[in-house]
Design an enzyme around this catalytic site. Sequence first.
Site, short mmCIF file in Angstrom:
data_model
loop_
_atom_site.label_atom_id
_atom_site.label_comp_id
_atom_site.label_asym_id
_atom_site.label_seq_id
_atom_site.Cartn_x
_atom_site.Cartn_y
_atom_site.Cartn_z
N SER A 143 0.82 -1.22 0.00
CA SER A 143 0.00 0.00 0.00
C SER A 143 0.85 1.27 0.00
O SER A 143 0.33 2.36 -0.26
CB SER A 143 -0.95 0.01 1.20
OG SER A 143 -0.24 0.08 2.42
N TYR A 156 -0.42 4.68 7.76
CA TYR A 156 0.39 3.46 7.73
C TYR A 156 1.19 3.40 6.43
O TYR A 156 2.41 3.17 6.44
CB TYR A 156 -0.53 2.25 7.84
CG TYR A 156 0.13 0.91 7.70
CD1 TYR A 156 1.02 0.45 8.67
CD2 TYR A 156 -0.15 0.09 6.61
CE1 TYR A 156 1.63 -0.80 8.55
CE2 TYR A 156 0.45 -1.16 6.48
CZ TYR A 156 1.34 -1.59 7.45
OH TYR A 156 1.93 -2.82 7.32
N ALA A 157 0.53 3.65 5.31
CA ALA A 157 1.21 3.58 4.01
C ALA A 157 2.32 4.63 3.92
O ALA A 157 3.42 4.35 3.44
CB ALA A 157 0.20 3.78 2.88
N SER A 159 4.00 6.06 6.38
CA SER A 159 5.11 5.75 7.28
C SER A 159 5.97 4.62 6.72
O SER A 159 7.20 4.65 6.81
CB SER A 159 4.59 5.37 8.67
OG SER A 159 3.83 4.17 8.63
#
Length: 260
Positions: A143, A156-157, A159
């Site tokens: 992702s 999340y993606a 980071s």
Amino acid sequence: MLLQGKTVIVSGVGAGLGHQVAATVVRDGGNAVLGARTEANLAKTAAELDPEGAHTAHRSTDITDETQCEALAALAVERFGGIDAVVHVAAWDSYFGGLEDADFATWQRVVDVNLLGTLRMTRACLPALKERGGSVVVIGTQSSVAAPSQVRQAAYAASKGALTSAMYSLARELGPHRIRVNTVLPGWMWGPPVEAYVQFTAHTEGVPEPEVLGRLTERMALPELATDGDVADAVAFLASDRARSITGQSLLVNAGELMR
């Protein structure tokens, strides 16, 4: 026995990929030094994988705490005499959403765990890694290079994307010490998190679970999801001497959903 006699630190050992990576290390002849925040989970995993305790050690570790990272590295050296590889599974992946609904304070915490936590743990292991050379394997995510349509995990993606970028610099910096740095990018991966997603979606929509699973697999060149075990096998290869000339690379393990 790709990892015969190797000592491998595995961060983020829980019920999913971290557990499978640890199991693969032991299966392939290595010593697995397990870190995660919950001591009870670590003890359970170690007992399951290595009942006699000859090839595992564990310590409760929060990778946002530099002192705890150093303690886990010291445990590996104390128990097994050194460190040959570090596998970074630990991550915060449970915060969902995009930009419009972003809580940037939470974004900062995600970055602190996923990016800076991984760098803290790596730095803690450097003195031991420099003695032998070795491997750092980062678990990233597909992702970070291709956003999925089913869920939004922008923090999340982002980071993990930053961590992949950092990998290139680390590979250059640490290469003279014979330390290799690579990233594994899983896509949809059959294991506890995706199993839960399929079950939840099927229940919410009132459709059979195979229908939900089919939506995921229909985009893949291979007609099935990669598993936690498939990703762990890729990790074991990159941690082993058979990948001695591979550094600064990102390996997609995704059944051909995304090709680059």
